[in-house]
Design a protein around this motif. Structure first.
Motif, mmCIF file in Angstrom:
data_model
loop_
_atom_site.group_PDB
_atom_site.id
_atom_site.type_symbol
_atom_site.label_atom_id
_atom_site.label_comp_id
_atom_site.label_asym_id
_atom_site.label_seq_id
_atom_site.Cartn_x
_atom_site.Cartn_y
_atom_site.Cartn_z
ATOM 1 N N ARG A 1 0.866 -1.326 -0.134
ATOM 2 C CA ARG A 1 -0.037 0.115 -0.022
ATOM 3 C C ARG A 1 0.623 1.330 -0.054
ATOM 4 N N SER A 2 2.008 1.056 0.819
ATOM 5 C CA SER A 2 2.988 2.456 0.596
ATOM 6 C C SER A 2 3.506 2.703 -0.521
ATOM 7 N N GLY A 3 3.288 1.751 -1.742
ATOM 8 C CA GLY A 3 3.871 2.120 -3.052
ATOM 9 C C GLY A 3 2.831 2.587 -4.006
ATOM 10 N N LEU A 4 1.688 3.068 -3.465
ATOM 11 C CA LEU A 4 0.671 3.498 -4.347
ATOM 12 C C LEU A 4 0.280 4.768 -4.244
ATOM 13 N N ALA A 5 -0.073 5.518 -5.161
ATOM 14 C CA ALA A 5 -0.238 7.086 -5.166
ATOM 15 C C ALA A 5 -1.943 6.832 -5.146
ATOM 16 N N ALA A 6 -2.537 7.778 -4.331
ATOM 17 C CA ALA A 6 -4.285 7.899 -4.307
ATOM 18 C C ALA A 6 -4.213 9.436 -4.913
ATOM 19 N N LEU A 7 -5.357 9.332 -5.779
ATOM 20 C CA LEU A 7 -5.693 10.772 -6.358
ATOM 21 C C LEU A 7 -7.219 10.864 -6.528
ATOM 22 N N TYR A 8 -7.553 11.859 -6.355
ATOM 23 C CA TYR A 8 -9.244 12.330 -6.648
ATOM 24 C C TYR A 8 -9.394 12.023 -8.165
ATOM 25 N N VAL A 9 -10.110 11.287 -8.643
ATOM 26 C CA VAL A 9 -10.585 11.071 -9.961
ATOM 27 C C VAL A 9 -10.904 12.287 -10.671
ATOM 28 N N ASP A 10 -11.878 12.907 -10.165
ATOM 29 C CA ASP A 10 -12.285 14.149 -10.650
ATOM 30 C C ASP A 10 -11.265 15.379 -10.845
ATOM 31 N N ARG A 11 -10.490 15.653 -9.926
ATOM 32 C CA ARG A 11 -9.578 16.418 -10.149
ATOM 33 C C ARG A 11 -8.478 16.204 -11.029
ATOM 34 N N LEU A 12 -8.074 14.787 -11.225
ATOM 35 C CA LEU A 12 -7.199 14.398 -12.295
ATOM 36 C C LEU A 12 -7.800 14.577 -13.539
ATOM 37 N N ARG A 13 -9.092 14.351 -13.802
ATOM 38 C CA ARG A 13 -9.697 14.573 -15.228
ATOM 39 C C ARG A 13 -9.752 16.135 -15.530
ATOM 40 N N ALA A 14 -9.992 16.972 -14.420
ATOM 41 C CA ALA A 14 -10.264 18.032 -14.670
ATOM 42 C C ALA A 14 -9.052 18.873 -15.245
ATOM 43 N N LEU A 15 -7.622 18.304 -15.074
ATOM 44 C CA LEU A 15 -6.594 18.652 -15.487
ATOM 45 C C LEU A 15 -6.355 19.140 -17.171
ATOM 46 N N LYS A 16 -7.546 18.188 -17.824
ATOM 47 C CA LYS A 16 -7.672 18.305 -19.274
ATOM 48 C C LYS A 16 -7.774 19.698 -19.601
ATOM 49 N N ASN A 17 -8.384 20.646 -18.771
ATOM 50 C CA ASN A 17 -8.757 21.864 -18.987
ATOM 51 C C ASN A 17 -7.255 22.654 -18.899
ATOM 52 N N ARG A 18 -6.468 22.139 -18.166
ATOM 53 C CA ARG A 18 -5.034 22.857 -18.006
ATOM 54 C C ARG A 18 -3.811 22.598 -19.140
ATOM 55 N N TYR A 19 -4.214 21.227 -19.960
ATOM 56 C CA TYR A 19 -3.455 20.996 -20.808
ATOM 57 C C TYR A 19 -2.985 21.694 -21.924
ATOM 58 N N ARG A 20 -1.949 22.050 -22.101
ATOM 59 C CA ARG A 20 -1.675 22.909 -23.571
ATOM 60 C C ARG A 20 -0.883 22.336 -24.554
ATOM 61 N N GLY A 21 -0.951 20.875 -24.730
ATOM 62 C CA GLY A 21 -0.319 20.402 -25.877
ATOM 63 C C GLY A 21 0.895 19.555 -25.330
ATOM 64 N N LEU A 22 1.379 18.889 -26.340
ATOM 65 C CA LEU A 22 2.632 17.803 -26.253
ATOM 66 C C LEU A 22 3.782 18.702 -25.918
ATOM 67 N N GLU A 23 4.038 20.022 -26.471
ATOM 68 C CA GLU A 23 5.154 20.447 -26.048
ATOM 69 C C GLU A 23 5.205 20.989 -24.601
ATOM 70 N N PHE A 24 3.976 20.906 -23.749
ATOM 71 C CA PHE A 24 4.084 21.081 -22.479
ATOM 72 C C PHE A 24 3.706 20.116 -21.537
ATOM 73 N N GLU A 25 3.888 18.705 -22.280
ATOM 74 C CA GLU A 25 3.656 17.351 -21.362
ATOM 75 C C GLU A 25 4.184 17.491 -19.980
ATOM 76 N N ASP A 26 5.381 17.800 -19.680
ATOM 77 C CA ASP A 26 6.107 17.695 -18.527
ATOM 78 C C ASP A 26 5.594 18.362 -17.415
ATOM 79 N N GLU A 27 4.964 19.413 -17.778
ATOM 80 C CA GLU A 27 4.402 20.530 -16.462
ATOM 81 C C GLU A 27 3.176 19.933 -15.915
ATOM 82 N N MET A 28 2.483 18.726 -16.783
ATOM 83 C CA MET A 28 1.360 18.219 -16.234
ATOM 84 C C MET A 28 1.677 17.404 -14.754
#
Length: 711
Positions: free
Chosen positions: A89-116
């Motif tokens: 369990r200590s090796g898992l990351a736990a994330l809010y699904v709705d917040r993760l999917r909301a990041l689509k609104n912040r995505y600026r394209g392949l050139e900015f992949e790493d900032e995500m």
């Protein structure tokens, strides 16, 4: 055909292992995260399903939001690093699904992949989570409760085939989608989502040149779906082997017999290790696995080897391509100068190739070029060497290259193997996120990258030295003439330090053949040796009238001749490596102090001490340092007190055996009892990095015996 049964039996699978235990799973009913861990460990236990450290798994379930008290959907996914076979369990990351999917609104394209990746941290549900990996959106953007992303050789063979997309479509009748190769990241997650939207009802997605995604509504459904898809891939490969002709174009040469392969490998490994350690000291691994031999002995080796690997996990650990040695399987390796004349240009050419690859593909913000030496070295007719910063990394690199061989074999059987384009490979290897991960790695310990052979190391002083060196990062070669004691020591070291830190070999320091075999074992296990501690010994204390000739000979054979022969064998290996080295001789205060009833032991110790000086004078030109540690009265856990020695010394001093520890401590300037750990610390002082310019020295560890002062 794929199974439609909800409860397939283990015998339904021939190419993968069905390990699900209904009783164990029932104990976890209602605990989706527990079932995720259980499923992950089962998948990771079968290396046909995924390579070590490769792939990731996830589940989504409802959990209480600590801020609102309301139920919210949370995704638990394997975090950055780690291995699903040992996931907790200590090796898992736990994330809010709705917040993760909301990041689509912040995505600026392949050139900015790493900032995500930084934005993933704003989606964390459990603040004690492992850091989310780059694959997090690949799981998050798919709606399924349980998802497996694995790197099975059978599936990657199809994914890396020239006709992989067509084969996947036909083989699974449209039930498995296809997404072309792309570096893992946010955009790849969007592509998986798009593939599912365009192909509703599919049971998985093949990632070109990369791996496989499969899923289910429950942990069990995901597990079975994964097994069935991989089983079908493996069946398809099996059905096609041989249809296009002999594997890898047939065999170009025959392997040497195994005993000869191991002899050649042991002789060559230190030379290769030295050449591969030009920038960073490396630890080696050797394998003559049948799959390796089939590949390196083949007609297609010359065509396939330079192509490199396809799966990013394979590539990151094996470099752009291997170095193939142009040596005959039965090459004469005894002439070191002639051998290096052949190997030096090969390594130079490889470094030039790697530098050209870097210069051609680098970006303005790329990290500086890394070590240009090869990781994988292939010796046709003999086997495969891998070199890395530690044994585990070298061993895993070998495992990954065998995965790559399996992929090439399968892809060639059904179509034509394709590797990652050079630029894509570079973008993975020199990815800024990978560089950041490397920069976060712990600082190497003092003896990281070093290999130590300590004679008589299954107990007493030798064992204490081996423990100290292992704690400081060294690989250690334990040895003894007592197999039972050696087995016990190995079990202890494996439990404490892990299997990649220790190897064992029987060693009789009075037998040259035994010594040669021990250094051969060290070369096969780790690639050579850097530190040799001459510690094995016996003690006999008798008046001259009672001292037998046989006892005299035994003392000199073990202490003097043994030290000479072990050092001689060590020097041969160290000169092959051309990396310098350390020889430390555990002698005694008795080499300098004349005491009663001690003619045989004391004079043998004096011979050991002067032999140390002579060796230091001779080996300085090779940067091989020879130093001496002089203990006295190391009573605790020391074999030296067996065989009547304690009784002999007590008799010489007119006291009882029970009074010896206090007697020895009392006669020292510091009034201290000397322990095996004290001797281990003294040895470390010589090899730990602060005394690299010291040789021919004597370090007394005796509590202070004035008569034993060297000057």
């Amino acid at each position: 055909m794929l199974s439609t049964s909800n409860t397939p039996k283990a015998e339904s699978f021939r190419h993968v292992s069905y390990l699900w235990d209904d009783a164990k799973a029932a104990e976890l009913e209602g605990d989706e995260v527990g079932l995720l861990i259980y499923r992950s460990n089962l998948l990771g236990a079968d290396l046909r399903l995924t390579n070590y450290g490769g792939g990731n798994t996830s589940c989504k379930a409802m959990a209480e939001d600590p801020l609102t008290g309301q139920l919210t959907e949370v995704m638990w996914v394997k975090g950055s690093g780690g291995d699903i076979g040992t996931l907790k369990r200590s090796g898992l990351a736990a994330l809010y699904v709705d917040r993760l999917r909301a990041l689509k609104n912040r995505y600026r394209g392949l050139e900015f992949e790493d900032e995500m990746v930084e934005l993933f941290n704003h989606c964390i549900y459990d603040l004690a989570s492992k850091a989310p990996s780059i694959d997090t959106p690949l799981h998050g953007f798919l709606p399924f409760k349980h998802i497996d992303h694995l790197h099975p050789d059978a599936a990657i063979a199809i994914a890396a085939a020239k006709d992989g997309k067509r084969i996947t479509q036909e083989l699974f009748d449209g039930q498995i989608g296809w997404v072309e190769w792309q570096k893992p990241g946010f955009d790849l997650g969007l592509q998986l989502e798009q593939c599912l939207n365009e192909n509703p009802g599919i049971r998985g997605i093949m990632l070109g040149s990369h791996g496989l995604f499969t899923w289910g509504d429950t942990a069990y459904e995901s597990y079975v779906n994964t097994l069935e898809v991989i089983e079908r891939c493996a069946e398809y490969l099996e059905e096609n082997y041989g249809k296009k002709g002999p594997t890898f174009g047939g065999q170009k040469l025959e392997s040497l017999p195994q005993a000869d392969r191991l002899s050649q490998a042991a002789a060559l490994a230190p030379v290769l290790r030295g050449l591969a350690s030009g920038q960073n000291r490396m630890i080696g691994h050797f394998t003559d696995d049948a799959r390796v031999l089939e590949y390196i002995n083949s007609n297609d080796l010359e065509r396939l080897a330079p192509m490199g690997t396809s799966c990013p996990d394979h590539f990151l650990r094996t470099k752009i391509s291997p170095l193939v040695l142009e040596l005959a399987p039965n090459e004469d390796l005894t002439n070191l100068a002639a051998l290096k004349d052949k190997l030096n240009p090969a390594f130079a050419d490889y470094r030039a190739m790697y530098t050209a690859y870097y210069e051609t593909c680098k970006h303005p913000n790329s990290p500086a070029i890394r070590d240009a030496n090869p990781v994988v070295i292939l010796y046709p007719g003999v086997g495969m060497f891998t070199f890395a910063k530690d044994k585990q990394t070298a061993r895993v690199a070998a495992e990954f290259y065998i995965n790559a061989i399996n992929v090439m074999k399968g892809a060639e059987a059904i179509s034509e193997y394709t590797s990652l384009p050079r630029q894509e490979a570079f973008n993975i290897e020199y990815w800024l996120l990978e560089e950041a991960k490397l920069q976060r790695m712990p600082k190497p310990k003092s003896l990281s990258g070093k290999i130590a052979l300590i004679t008589g190391s299954a107990g007493g002083i030798g064992k204490a030295i081996a423990k100290k060196f292992a704690q400081e990062g060294a690989c250690v070669v334990l040895n003894d003439i007592n197999q039972e004691r050696l087995d016990s020591a190995k079990a202890e070291f494996v439990s404490t330090f892990g299997k990649d830190t220790v190897s064992t070999t029987t060693l009789n320091v009075t037998d040259w053949a035994s010594i040669e075999e021990a250094f051969k074992a060290a070369s096969l296990a780790f690639g050579g040796v850097d530190i040799v501690i001459n510690n094995a010994g016996i003690s006999i204390s008798k008046p001259i009238a009672e001292h037998t000739i046989e006892e005299w000979d035994r003392l000199y054979d073990i202490l003097v001749k043994g030290q000479f022969m072990v050092t001689k064998a060590a020097v041969e290996v160290m000169r092959k490596q051309d990396l310098g080295g350390d020889v430390i001789n555990i002698v005694s205060k008795n080499a300098l102090v004349a005491g009663p009833n001690n003619a045989g032991y004391g004079s043998a110790k004096a011979a050991q001490l002067h032999l140390s000086r002579l060796n230091a004078a001779e080996l300085g030109a090779d940067h091989i340092r020879v130093n001496t540690v002089n203990p006295d009265a190391v009573i605790s856990d020391s074999n030296i007190w067996a065989g009547g020695w304690a009784e002999g010394r007590a008799k010489a001093y007119g006291i009882t055996v029970a009074e010896l520890p206090a007697y020895y401590a009392k006669r020292t300037l510091l009034n201290e009892v000397i322990l095996p750990d004290d001797i281990a610390n003294a040895c470390f002082a010589f090899v730990g990095g602060l005394l690299n310019k010291s040789t021919g020295n004597v370090l007394n560890v005796d509590g202070g015996v004035a008569m034993a002062f060297v000057r």
